[in-house]
Design a protein around this motif. Structure first.
Motif, PDB file in Angstrom:
ATOM      1  N   SER A   7       0.828  -1.205   0.000  1.00  0.00           N
ATOM      2  CA  SER A   7       0.000   0.000   0.000  1.00  0.00           C
ATOM      3  C   SER A   7       0.864   1.257   0.000  1.00  0.00           C
ATOM      4  CB  SER A   7      -0.881   0.048   1.244  1.00  0.00           C
ATOM      5  OG  SER A   7      -1.746  -1.050   1.267  1.00  0.00           O
ATOM      6  N   VAL A   8       0.341   2.300  -0.622  1.00  0.00           N
ATOM      7  CA  VAL A   8       0.967   3.610  -0.621  1.00  0.00           C
ATOM      8  C   VAL A   8      -0.071   4.592  -0.093  1.00  0.00           C
ATOM      9  CG1 VAL A   8       1.993   5.421  -2.041  1.00  0.00           C
ATOM     10  CG2 VAL A   8       2.421   3.018  -2.604  1.00  0.00           C
ATOM     11  N   SER A   9       0.337   5.445   0.836  1.00  0.00           N
ATOM     12  CA  SER A   9      -0.603   6.436   1.371  1.00  0.00           C
ATOM     13  C   SER A   9       0.161   7.709   1.712  1.00  0.00           C
ATOM     14  CB  SER A   9      -1.321   5.877   2.603  1.00  0.00           C
ATOM     15  OG  SER A   9      -0.414   5.654   3.653  1.00  0.00           O
ATOM     16  N   PRO A  10      -0.507   8.834   1.818  1.00  0.00           N
ATOM     17  CA  PRO A  10      -1.954   9.005   1.708  1.00  0.00           C
ATOM     18  C   PRO A  10      -2.408   9.111   0.264  1.00  0.00           C
ATOM     19  CG  PRO A  10      -0.949  11.094   2.234  1.00  0.00           C
ATOM     20  CD  PRO A  10       0.169  10.063   2.200  1.00  0.00           C
ATOM     21  N   ILE A  11      -3.651   8.723   0.047  1.00  0.00           N
ATOM     22  CA  ILE A  11      -4.301   8.851  -1.253  1.00  0.00           C
ATOM     23  C   ILE A  11      -5.258  10.036  -1.155  1.00  0.00           C
ATOM     24  CG2 ILE A  11      -5.870   7.740  -2.927  1.00  0.00           C
ATOM     25  CD1 ILE A  11      -3.089   6.453  -2.777  1.00  0.00           C
ATOM     26  N   ALA A  12      -5.188  10.924  -2.136  1.00  0.00           N
ATOM     27  CA  ALA A  12      -6.071  12.098  -2.142  1.00  0.00           C
ATOM     28  C   ALA A  12      -7.522  11.661  -2.257  1.00  0.00           C
ATOM     29  CB  ALA A  12      -5.707  13.020  -3.301  1.00  0.00           C
ATOM     30  N   ALA A  13      -8.362  12.296  -1.483  1.00  0.00           N
ATOM     31  CA  ALA A  13      -9.792  11.965  -1.541  1.00  0.00           C
ATOM     32  C   ALA A  13     -10.609  13.231  -1.692  1.00  0.00           C
ATOM     33  CB  ALA A  13     -10.208  11.241  -0.267  1.00  0.00           C
TER      34      ALA A  13
END
Length: 124
Positions: free
Chosen positions: A118-124
Motif C-alpha cells: 500500500s501507498v498512502s496518503p491517497i487524495a480523496a
C-alpha cells in the motif's frame, strides 16, 4: 478532504512495479537492507512467485497464498520478506516485516497467507 497522491498515479506505479507475473518473494531472518540481500533465510533460499491482483485505491494484494517454502535443515526465525522481479537475479523492489516473527525448524513449511502493498496518503 485528504491530501495525497492521486489513486490513479499510485495504482499505475503499483501495477507497473509489482506486475502480476513478476513479483517474487524471498524469506529473511532480519531486515533485508537497502539491496534486499541481508539475512536471507537459509532453510529455503528460493523465491516464490506471488500472483498479484490489479491495484485499487493505492493498494495491491496477492490474489492467493504465496509458498510454501520447506525448511531443509535449519532452525531460524523468519521476520521479513523481500520482493523481486525474477526467481533469481532480477531487481530488488522492496521489503517488509511479517506481522509477527515465525520460528521455523527443519521440515516445517511456511506460507504467506496474505501480502498487501500500500501507498498512502491517497487524495480523496
Amino acid at each position: 478532504m485528504t491530501v495525497g497522491l492521486a489513486a490513479s498515479v499510485v495504482n499505475g506505479w503499483l501495477d507497473g512495479t509489482f506486475a502480476t507475473a513478476t513479483c517474487w518473494v524471498k524469506l529473511h531472518t532480519a531486515d533485508p537492507g537497502a539491496a534486499g540481500a541481508t539475512a536471507a533465510a537459509a532453510g529455503d533460499t528460493t523465491r516464490k512467485q506471488a500472483t498479484m491482483a490489479s491495484a485499487s485505491a493505492g493498494s495491491k494484494a496477492a490474489s492467493a497464498s504465496v509458498g510454501p517454502w520447506t525448511n531443509g535443515g535449519t532452525s531460524e526465525t523468519l521476520s521479513h520478506i523481500s520482493l523481486w522481479t525474477a526467481s533469481s537475479a532480477g531487481t530488488f523492489n522492496g521489503s517488509g516485516a511479517l506481522s509477527s516473527s515465525q520460528a521455523w525448524v527443519s521440515t516445517n513449511t511456511f506460507t504467506l497467507t496474505s501480502l498487501t502493498i500500500s501507498v498512502s496518503p491517497i487524495a480523496a
